[in-house]
Design a protein around this motif. Structure first.
Motif, PDB file in Angstrom:
ATOM      1  N   MET B   1       0.850  -1.195   0.000  1.00  0.00           N
ATOM      2  CA  MET B   1       0.000   0.000   0.000  1.00  0.00           C
ATOM      3  C   MET B   1       0.881   1.239   0.000  1.00  0.00           C
ATOM      4  SD  MET B   1      -2.985   0.969   2.649  1.00  0.00           S
ATOM      5  CE  MET B   1      -3.996  -0.410   2.174  1.00  0.00           C
ATOM      6  N   SER B   2       0.616   2.106  -0.946  1.00  0.00           N
ATOM      7  CA  SER B   2       1.463   3.298  -1.067  1.00  0.00           C
ATOM      8  C   SER B   2       1.111   4.301   0.025  1.00  0.00           C
ATOM      9  CB  SER B   2       1.246   3.939  -2.438  1.00  0.00           C
ATOM     10  OG  SER B   2      -0.046   4.493  -2.505  1.00  0.00           O
ATOM     11  N   PRO B   3       2.103   5.152   0.394  1.00  0.00           N
ATOM     12  CA  PRO B   3       1.805   6.187   1.399  1.00  0.00           C
ATOM     13  C   PRO B   3       0.670   7.096   0.931  1.00  0.00           C
ATOM     14  CG  PRO B   3       4.118   6.264   0.677  1.00  0.00           C
ATOM     15  CD  PRO B   3       3.478   5.171  -0.079  1.00  0.00           C
ATOM     16  N   ALA B   4       0.620   7.352  -0.370  1.00  0.00           N
ATOM     17  CA  ALA B   4      -0.431   8.227  -0.891  1.00  0.00           C
ATOM     18  C   ALA B   4      -1.802   7.627  -0.606  1.00  0.00           C
ATOM     19  CB  ALA B   4      -0.244   8.432  -2.394  1.00  0.00           C
ATOM     20  N   TYR B   5      -1.903   6.298  -0.810  1.00  0.00           N
ATOM     21  CA  TYR B   5      -3.193   5.661  -0.590  1.00  0.00           C
ATOM     22  C   TYR B   5      -3.560   5.688   0.887  1.00  0.00           C
ATOM     23  CZ  TYR B   5      -6.947   2.336  -0.485  1.00  0.00           C
ATOM     24  OH  TYR B   5      -8.163   1.759  -0.275  1.00  0.00           O
ATOM     25  N   ALA B   6      -2.568   5.405   1.751  1.00  0.00           N
ATOM     26  CA  ALA B   6      -2.835   5.404   3.184  1.00  0.00           C
ATOM     27  C   ALA B   6      -3.306   6.783   3.631  1.00  0.00           C
ATOM     28  CB  ALA B   6      -1.581   4.990   3.950  1.00  0.00           C
ATOM     29  N   LEU B   7      -2.666   7.816   3.073  1.00  0.00           N
ATOM     30  CA  LEU B   7      -3.038   9.187   3.418  1.00  0.00           C
ATOM     31  C   LEU B   7      -4.475   9.467   2.973  1.00  0.00           C
ATOM     32  CD1 LEU B   7      -1.378  11.628   4.618  1.00  0.00           C
ATOM     33  CD2 LEU B   7      -1.436  12.537   2.293  1.00  0.00           C
ATOM     34  N   LYS B   8      -4.787   9.002   1.766  1.00  0.00           N
ATOM     35  CA  LYS B   8      -6.121   9.215   1.223  1.00  0.00           C
ATOM     36  C   LYS B   8      -7.165   8.542   2.117  1.00  0.00           C
ATOM     37  CE  LYS B   8      -8.768   8.516  -2.989  1.00  0.00           C
ATOM     38  NZ  LYS B   8      -8.889   7.750  -4.211  1.00  0.00           N
ATOM     39  N   ARG B   9      -6.837   7.302   2.558  1.00  0.00           N
ATOM     40  CA  ARG B   9      -7.789   6.595   3.423  1.00  0.00           C
ATOM     41  C   ARG B   9      -7.994   7.343   4.730  1.00  0.00           C
ATOM     42  NH1 ARG B   9     -10.100   1.583   2.751  1.00  0.00           N
ATOM     43  NH2 ARG B   9     -11.095   2.316   4.642  1.00  0.00           N
ATOM     44  N   CYS B  10      -6.911   7.895   5.303  1.00  0.00           N
ATOM     45  CA  CYS B  10      -7.062   8.655   6.545  1.00  0.00           C
ATOM     46  C   CYS B  10      -7.923   9.887   6.297  1.00  0.00           C
ATOM     47  CB  CYS B  10      -5.691   9.062   7.079  1.00  0.00           C
ATOM     48  SG  CYS B  10      -4.742   7.649   7.636  1.00  0.00           S
ATOM     49  N   GLY B  11      -7.718  10.524   5.153  1.00  0.00           N
ATOM     50  CA  GLY B  11      -8.542  11.672   4.796  1.00  0.00           C
ATOM     51  C   GLY B  11     -10.008  11.286   4.711  1.00  0.00           C
ATOM     52  N   LEU B  12     -10.264  10.112   4.153  1.00  0.00           N
ATOM     53  CA  LEU B  12     -11.649   9.662   4.007  1.00  0.00           C
ATOM     54  C   LEU B  12     -12.294   9.405   5.365  1.00  0.00           C
ATOM     55  CD1 LEU B  12     -11.524   7.313   0.915  1.00  0.00           C
ATOM     56  CD2 LEU B  12     -12.589   9.564   1.142  1.00  0.00           C
ATOM     57  N   ILE B  13     -11.498   8.900   6.311  1.00  0.00           N
ATOM     58  CA  ILE B  13     -12.060   8.671   7.647  1.00  0.00           C
ATOM     59  C   ILE B  13     -12.487  10.008   8.259  1.00  0.00           C
ATOM     60  CG2 ILE B  13     -11.523   7.907   9.990  1.00  0.00           C
ATOM     61  CD1 ILE B  13      -9.851   5.696   8.816  1.00  0.00           C
ATOM     62  N   VAL B  14     -11.628  11.027   8.097  1.00  0.00           N
ATOM     63  CA  VAL B  14     -11.969  12.354   8.608  1.00  0.00           C
ATOM     64  C   VAL B  14     -13.250  12.861   7.937  1.00  0.00           C
ATOM     65  CG1 VAL B  14     -11.228  14.754   8.755  1.00  0.00           C
ATOM     66  CG2 VAL B  14      -9.590  12.911   9.174  1.00  0.00           C
ATOM     67  N   TYR B  15     -13.333  12.675   6.614  1.00  0.00           N
ATOM     68  CA  TYR B  15     -14.530  13.105   5.883  1.00  0.00           C
ATOM     69  C   TYR B  15     -15.770  12.383   6.410  1.00  0.00           C
ATOM     70  CZ  TYR B  15     -17.732  13.889   1.999  1.00  0.00           C
ATOM     71  OH  TYR B  15     -18.828  14.222   1.249  1.00  0.00           O
ATOM     72  N   THR B  16     -15.631  11.069   6.622  1.00  0.00           N
ATOM     73  CA  THR B  16     -16.738  10.279   7.148  1.00  0.00           C
ATOM     74  C   THR B  16     -17.231  10.855   8.472  1.00  0.00           C
ATOM     75  OG1 THR B  16     -15.930   8.263   6.114  1.00  0.00           O
ATOM     76  CG2 THR B  16     -17.373   7.997   8.008  1.00  0.00           C
ATOM     77  N   LEU B  17     -16.283  11.161   9.363  1.00  0.00           N
ATOM     78  CA  LEU B  17     -16.672  11.668  10.678  1.00  0.00           C
ATOM     79  C   LEU B  17     -17.352  13.030  10.555  1.00  0.00           C
ATOM     80  CD1 LEU B  17     -13.647  10.489  12.814  1.00  0.00           C
ATOM     81  CD2 LEU B  17     -15.855   9.404  12.437  1.00  0.00           C
ATOM     82  N   LEU B  18     -16.868  13.847   9.624  1.00  0.00           N
ATOM     83  CA  LEU B  18     -17.500  15.152   9.390  1.00  0.00           C
ATOM     84  C   LEU B  18     -18.953  14.978   8.955  1.00  0.00           C
ATOM     85  CD1 LEU B  18     -15.021  17.558   7.564  1.00  0.00           C
ATOM     86  CD2 LEU B  18     -16.474  18.049   9.543  1.00  0.00           C
ATOM     87  N   VAL B  19     -19.161  14.080   7.978  1.00  0.00           N
ATOM     88  CA  VAL B  19     -20.515  13.851   7.472  1.00  0.00           C
ATOM     89  C   VAL B  19     -21.414  13.346   8.599  1.00  0.00           C
ATOM     90  CG1 VAL B  19     -21.915  12.439   5.911  1.00  0.00           C
ATOM     91  CG2 VAL B  19     -19.781  13.436   5.099  1.00  0.00           C
ATOM     92  N   VAL B  20     -20.887  12.393   9.377  1.00  0.00           N
ATOM     93  CA  VAL B  20     -21.686  11.824  10.464  1.00  0.00           C
ATOM     94  C   VAL B  20     -22.067  12.907  11.469  1.00  0.00           C
ATOM     95  CG1 VAL B  20     -21.615  10.257  12.441  1.00  0.00           C
ATOM     96  CG2 VAL B  20     -20.746   9.506  10.222  1.00  0.00           C
ATOM     97  N   SER B  21     -21.082  13.760  11.823  1.00  0.00           N
ATOM     98  CA  SER B  21     -21.397  14.786  12.825  1.00  0.00           C
ATOM     99  C   SER B  21     -22.423  15.770  12.278  1.00  0.00           C
ATOM    100  CB  SER B  21     -20.120  15.511  13.249  1.00  0.00           C
ATOM    101  OG  SER B  21     -19.628  16.289  12.183  1.00  0.00           O
ATOM    102  N   LEU B  22     -22.322  16.080  10.969  1.00  0.00           N
ATOM    103  CA  LEU B  22     -23.305  16.985  10.357  1.00  0.00           C
ATOM    104  C   LEU B  22     -24.702  16.379  10.392  1.00  0.00           C
ATOM    105  CD1 LEU B  22     -21.602  18.597   7.249  1.00  0.00           C
ATOM    106  CD2 LEU B  22     -22.876  19.758   9.046  1.00  0.00           C
ATOM    107  N   ILE B  23     -24.788  15.065  10.081  1.00  0.00           N
ATOM    108  CA  ILE B  23     -26.101  14.408  10.073  1.00  0.00           C
ATOM    109  C   ILE B  23     -26.710  14.443  11.462  1.00  0.00           C
ATOM    110  CG2 ILE B  23     -27.266  12.185   9.850  1.00  0.00           C
ATOM    111  CD1 ILE B  23     -25.328  11.530   7.578  1.00  0.00           C
ATOM    112  N   VAL B  24     -25.903  14.062  12.466  1.00  0.00           N
ATOM    113  CA  VAL B  24     -26.443  14.039  13.824  1.00  0.00           C
ATOM    114  C   VAL B  24     -26.842  15.453  14.251  1.00  0.00           C
ATOM    115  CG1 VAL B  24     -25.935  13.478  16.223  1.00  0.00           C
ATOM    116  CG2 VAL B  24     -25.058  12.028  14.400  1.00  0.00           C
ATOM    117  N   PHE B  25     -26.013  16.420  13.910  1.00  0.00           N
ATOM    118  CA  PHE B  25     -26.311  17.809  14.250  1.00  0.00           C
ATOM    119  C   PHE B  25     -27.619  18.250  13.589  1.00  0.00           C
ATOM    120  CE2 PHE B  25     -25.496  22.265  14.990  1.00  0.00           C
ATOM    121  CZ  PHE B  25     -24.775  22.235  16.166  1.00  0.00           C
ATOM    122  N   ALA B  26     -27.753  17.888  12.310  1.00  0.00           N
ATOM    123  CA  ALA B  26     -28.951  18.287  11.575  1.00  0.00           C
ATOM    124  C   ALA B  26     -30.197  17.672  12.199  1.00  0.00           C
ATOM    125  CB  ALA B  26     -28.822  17.869  10.115  1.00  0.00           C
ATOM    126  N   ILE B  27     -30.120  16.386  12.565  1.00  0.00           N
ATOM    127  CA  ILE B  27     -31.292  15.727  13.160  1.00  0.00           C
ATOM    128  C   ILE B  27     -31.683  16.440  14.450  1.00  0.00           C
ATOM    129  CG2 ILE B  27     -32.136  13.617  14.234  1.00  0.00           C
ATOM    130  CD1 ILE B  27     -30.407  12.047  12.301  1.00  0.00           C
TER     131      ILE B  27
END
Lengths: 540, 315, 274
Positions: B1-27
């Motif tokens: 696994m390339s460092p670029a891919y690992a970085l991208k996956r970590c970025g996606l986790i952050v994005y996921t958490l952002l979306v989740v917090s927005l959804i819960v906040f919106a509800i």
């Protein structure tokens, strides 16, 4: 007389299917002596692969054997217990498979897969087997054997993998090896090298070989004797030159006649006026690029060159002309077809009938109507949820808008034109055979009376006799409608029979375009020469 | 696994958490009553409500409230619970520990049962053993956790009296009793997972056993055991890793139900309490922790897959 | 339709699934007519009875007839589950297909967000919505529908991408068909089958989720004859009558098994090549 290495006598095999009993093999007799190569030829469904499974004692649960004997040396394989068979497989009988990319375990290194045979059958330790394996790899002509042992299948080319499979088969010095279409999945030049390796090892070891293939020209090159199978029956058996040169049986004669021979031209040459006519379609510097590196990949400086589809290809097709495009897989010949039909964006220019086409947006109704494409696999190109009638109606509705009754009549005509009964309009694609489906695809292409039909490997999934019939049909349609063909294929012999001019492609570049006579006289480009040298020409 | 891919996956986790917090906040923003009313009750005076709103920053525009909360989260501050007035984060992390123990034990038990069942079914395909495993797995995936939990309590706790019916003991306190108390919850959570994963193992293994390379291994004379283990199971288990990671979603849902039934003070029970009390900071923290667990599990599965299957090169 | 049913009946899963789902649908339609007693009629003298000829499945803590409650309760449980799944399918299929068509960055953005939503367990999602927006059936339906949409979007997208690569779609593009024809006539019929299969299997999951919500006291409220609620109430009287617990559990399992089997059967029956 010396006992043959492999003897099959009076052997019959049935498969029990929901639709009844299928006779896969009927009363088969054959024998292979030490050092001999017996070619086994037949079309799909002839039972040649079933025979290989019978010899290997690897039959599915619904198989029923109806008598006969299979002797390896003096040992009756049919009488052996499963455990004894396991001891024999790999040690006394080896096998080389069609596709090395699927017959090697993707998650084990090539070394482990080779060494495990030696450990199992010759009782070596892992360390000994590994060293022995490196020697085997050197013998099958692989460079850097220690490195190759550590590689995984996806890190090796098709030819390298097939060499490893061959090394496995020869590893325990078996008495007999079955070769099941060992070069069919490879490119012609690699196939040629594998054949040379086969001949070398065969002569060196004196193994008895059963060489299974659908390719008569190839078998005539490698085999001493040949056996012809048809619907499970042994039609004819004898020396290669005799069987192919002077076939006794009607089926063998038909089979031999269906094999493309470059010296037997099937089309009339173009007259001087036709040859000088303005091109119907002219590709001018057409390039196609696939894939661009992602933003993150660029960020990390892993800028890879984009995969090349085509580089500045220029090619003319005149009205009524057949232009063959040949090349190995990945040479960009299909990419050219996709660019010409607007399936891939391209740069450069296509001039069609004097009108410039600079991109997909320029391909208007008239262009779509005049330029048609037929794909390789009819299973993919015919929508499985539409009846044949609906499939053929679509181009008519798009371009002609006939009233209902006239449309039905036209569909019937189209089917009859490709020699299918008009009643097929009510059927679904899966109810037709492979050759019939390809005829439907041809009928669809001709529905709009096109001026250029692009044939993208349209016969490579078909048996040789079916291929001959499809080619005959295409040439007949051309005589009637004056259609030009861009005929894309990897089969050099076939294209030399039917093309007026032949374009050779290699890794995205158009190497050269020759007319048929010049091609036979001897191509100039070294790549074309090696291509021609690699293709076996049928004997007889 | 390339460092670029690992970085991208970590970025996606952050994005996921952002979306989740927005959804819960919106509800929580469409709630009929706001946090101040909830805190003080319907009969509170207007002045008191205003004071609380001021203290909680509820007068600010919605986006500003969200931005403030997010700013806190980045510094590890998930806010204070409206219910208890204590910081949310330590409480939730402690609860998460208990839930992870339950989840990990369930996954281990599931693997220990599901893989052998799947292998037996695949090897004996079309025979009685296959049929039995198949029927069991249809029943298993069709029983909600609350049903299996109740049946287990009925049989193992009430009738046979070999396991305690509910409660939680910390493993640091008394490991044996802790295990006894976890036995029923773990069994319950495992049932659906076993049913699902054994079916997956079976179908993957059936495919692999029909592959060209397994046939090639048989025709090289390899012993049936070598063929099954080295060439068959190894390749069949690879896709199963991904399935198990995706099942973490079901697993977390099951954990919520099971913790409620067996009174385990884990993250699921905390969430239910928080939801019932409309304790927004606690709900946010709990939901984020669940989503993070799921994301991390899937990332780990990708890493494991890339490590085990040399073909895969994520980039 | 008759053709499909006969194809379904050919596989053991299809036949069993057809029979179970058929039975469930019969109960949903005619359940209240078939019920021997009023599901809410209490009988203080006939409490905690086991199965007998008078009360085939026994009675509960108020002496209500369990069979009648199951027959009447089927509607609430099954109809809601089917509607919620259909909602999720509709939203998900549109989203997934659109994503596959748009491709590129839009596809990436949509699918990453879908993945993010999928990281919230369905049950938690439903709990949040139902409890914060109010304990109504409509909210529960909405919650489960939304919770299912991301999964359906993934399925629809991957099927649409696979179909998009087929040469019959290329052939349609090459002969100059418009986008509408390609999507509706060439692609949709081939995309729909796997989605129907997935939807059917998800109905089973939705039934279980609805029952779980009621069990946790966040779905249907007493004295409704909802199956999950019946299990929740029965837990308190486990020692007095296990039957109160066993029958609704079996009812839930039968519905879920039925839809699971039917989905697997449909997978084979809808394949045009077999």
């Amino acid at each position: 007389m010396e006992q043959p290495a492999l003897t099959i006598s009076g052997y019959s095999l049935d498969y029990l299917t929901p639709r009844g009993v299928h006779h896969a093999l009927v009363d088969i007799d054959l024998a292979i002596a030490r050092g001999e190569v017996l070619g086994l030829v037949g079309e799909s469904g002839s039972g040649k692969t079933s025979l290989a499974w019978s010899i290997m004692r690897y039959l599915p649960g619904n198989a029923r054997e109806n008598g006969g004997r299979i002797l390896l040396g003096r040992d009756d394989l049919r009488a052996m217990a499963p455990a004894a068979i396991e001891e024999i497989r790999g040690r006394r009988i080896g096998m080389v498979f069609q596709d090395p990319s699927t017959s090697l375990n993707p998650t084990l290194s090539l070394g482990i897969q080779l060494a495990e045979v030696l450990e199992r059958h010759r009782g070596l330790t892992r360390r000994q087997a590994w060293r022995e394996g490196e020697q085997m790899l050197a013998r099958v002509g692989l460079k850097d054997p220690p490195g190759m042992m550590r590689r995984y299948p996806h890190e090796a080319s098709g030819g390298e993998k097939q060499r490893v499979v061959i090394a496995q088969a020869f590893a325990c010095q078996p008495e007999c090896i079955l070769f099941d279409e060992p070069t069919t999945a490879l490119d012609v030049i690699t196939a040629r090298q594998i054949l040379e390796l086969f001949a070398e090892l065969q002569a060196e070891t004196g193994v008895a070989s059963l060489y299974i293939s659908h390719d008569l020209a190839l078998v005539s090159r490698v085999a001493d004797r040949v056996a012809v199978l048809h619907h499970g029956n042994m039609v004819e058996q004898g020396q290669v030159a005799g069987v192919f040169g002077a076939p006794r049986e009607a089926y063998t004669r038909r089979l031999v006649a269906a094999v493309p021979r470059p010296d037997r031209r099937l089309v009339a040459e173009l007259g001087p006026a036709e040859a000088a006519a303005a091109p119907l379609v002219a590709a001018r510097g057409v390039s196609v690029e696939y894939g661009r590196p992602s933003a993150i990949a660029r960020l990390f400086g892993r800028d890879r060159a984009p995969v090349v589809g085509n580089r500045a290809v220029s090619l003319d097709v005149r009205p009524g002309e057949i232009v063959g495009v040949v090349g190995e897989s990945g040479s960009g010949k299909s990419t050219l077809a996709r660019a010409l039909t607007g399936l891939n964006p391209f740069s450069g220019e296509i001039v069609f009938d004097g009108r410039p086409v600079r991109g997909i947006a320029d391909m208007d109704g008239a262009y779509r109507r005049d330029v048609q494409i037929i794909f390789q696999h009819p299973d993919s190109s015919l929508n499985p949820r539409q009846r044949i009638g609906e499939i053929l109606a679509r181009p008519l509705r798009l371009h002609d808008r006939l009233p209902g009754a006239a449309e039905a009549a036209r569909i019937g005509e189209l089917l009859e034109q490709v020699r299918l009964p008009a009643t097929y309009a009510g059927r679904y694609p899966h109810q037709l055979s492979g050759g019939e489906k390809q005829r439907v695809a041809i009928a669809r292409a001709f529905a709009t009376a096109p001026r250029l039909v692009i044939c993208d490997e349209i016969t490579s999934a078909l048996d040789v006799s079916v291929q001959a019939a499809v080619i005959e049909l295409l040439l007949d349609l051309r005589r009637r409608h004056g259609t030009a063909y861009l005929f894309i294929t990897h089969d050099l012999n076939l294209v030399r029979q039917i093309a007026h001019r032949i374009a050779v492609m290699y890794r995205g570049d158009l190497v050269e375009v020759l007319d048929a006579q010049a091609f036979s006289a001897g191509p100039t480009h070294p790549y074309t020469r090696s291509l021609v040298a690699a293709v076996p020409v049928p004997v007889g | 696994m390339s460092p670029a891919y690992a970085l991208k996956r970590c970025g996606l986790i952050v994005y996921t958490l952002l979306v989740v917090s927005l959804i819960v906040f919106a509800i929580t923003q469409v709630l009929p009553a706001d946090a101040a009313t909830m805190l003080l009750g319907e009969n509170a005076t207007a002045e008191a409500l205003a004071a609380v709103r001021e203290r909680l920053g509820l007068e600010a525009p919605v986006w500003l409230q969200y931005a403030r909360w997010l700013g806190g989260v980045v510094q590890g501050d998930f806010g204070t619970s409206l219910r208890t007035g204590l910081p949310v984060a330590p409480l939730m992390m402690e609860a998460l520990g208990r839930s992870l123990l339950l989840a990990l034990l369930s996954i281990l038990l599931m693997l220990a049962i599901a893989v052998p069942l799947g292998v037996i079914a695949a090897v004996r395909r079309g025979r009685a053993a296959d049929l039995i495993v198949s029927v069991l797995s249809y029943v298993g995936v069709s029983l909600p956790e609350f049903v299996t939990a109740t049946v287990f309590v009925l049989v193992l706790a009430d009738w046979l009296q070999i396991l305690p019916a509910s409660g939680y003991v910390a493993p640091t306190q008394d490991p044996l009793r802790a295990l006894q108390h976890l036995a029923l919850p773990v069994l319950t959570v495992s049932v659906i997972l076993v049913a699902h994963v054994s079916r997956m193992v079976r179908s993957e293994l059936v495919d692999v056993l029909h592959s060209d390379y397994v046939r090639a291994a048989r025709l090289k004379g390899m012993k049936p055991r070598t063929v099954l283990l080295r060439h068959g199971l190894r390749n069949a288990l690879l896709p199963t890793i991904t399935i198990v990671a995706l099942d973490v979603g079901y697993l977390l849902g099951g954990v919520i139900v099971v913790e409620e039934i067996f009174a385990i003070p884990g993250i699921g029970r905390q969430l239910i309490v928080a939801i019932q009390a409309r304790d927004l900071p606690a709900i946010q923290a709990g939901a984020l922790i669940m989503a993070a667990t799921y994301s991390v599990a899937n990332f780990a599965a990708d890493l494991a897959y890339a490590w085990l299957d040399k073909r895969i090169q994520y980039d | 339709m008759t053709d499909l049913i006969s194809r379904l009946a050919r596989t053991p899963q299809g036949a069993a699934g057809l029979a179970l789902v058929g039975l469930v649908l019969l109960v949903v339609v005619f359940g209240p007519l078939l019920a021997p007693y009023d599901p809410e009629a209490m009988a203080p003298l006939l409490r905690y009875k086991g199965p007998s000829l008078v009360h085939l499945l026994g009675t509960d803590q108020y002496g209500r007839d369990i069979l009648s409650r199951l027959l009447v309760g089927a509607r609430a449980t099954v109809v809601m589950a089917v509607l919620a799944t259909l909602l999720g399918t509709l939203v998900g299929a549109l989203l997934g297909t659109a994503s596959a068509f748009l491709g590129g960055r839009a596809d990436e953005a949509i699918m990453r967000t879908v993945d993010a939503v999928m990281s919230i367990p369905s049950l938690l999602f439903a709990l949040l919505i139902v409890n914060l927006l109010g304990k109504s059936g409509l909210n529960a339906l909405l919650a489960i529908g939304i919770a299912f949409a991301p999964g359906m979007a993934r399925v629809a997208r991957s099927v649409a991408l696979a179909v998009r690569k087929q040469d019959y779609v290329n052939a349609a593009i090459a002969r100059g068909e418009g986008g509408f024809h390609i999507v509706v006539r060439e692609m949709l019929p081939n995309v729909v089958a796997p989605i129907i299969v997935e939807t059917t299997i998800r109905v089973a999951f939705a039934v279980m989720l609805f029952a779980t919500l009621s069990f946790l006291g966040l779905g249907a409220q007493p004295p409704a004859p909802e199956w999950g609620l019946m299990v929740a109430e029965a837990r308190k009287y486990l020692n007095l009558s296990p039957w109160m617990l066993i029958w609704p559990s079996i009812a839930i399992a039968i519905v879920a098994i039925g839809f699971n089997l039917l989905g697997d059967g449909l997978r084979d029956a809808l394949n045009p090549r077999t």
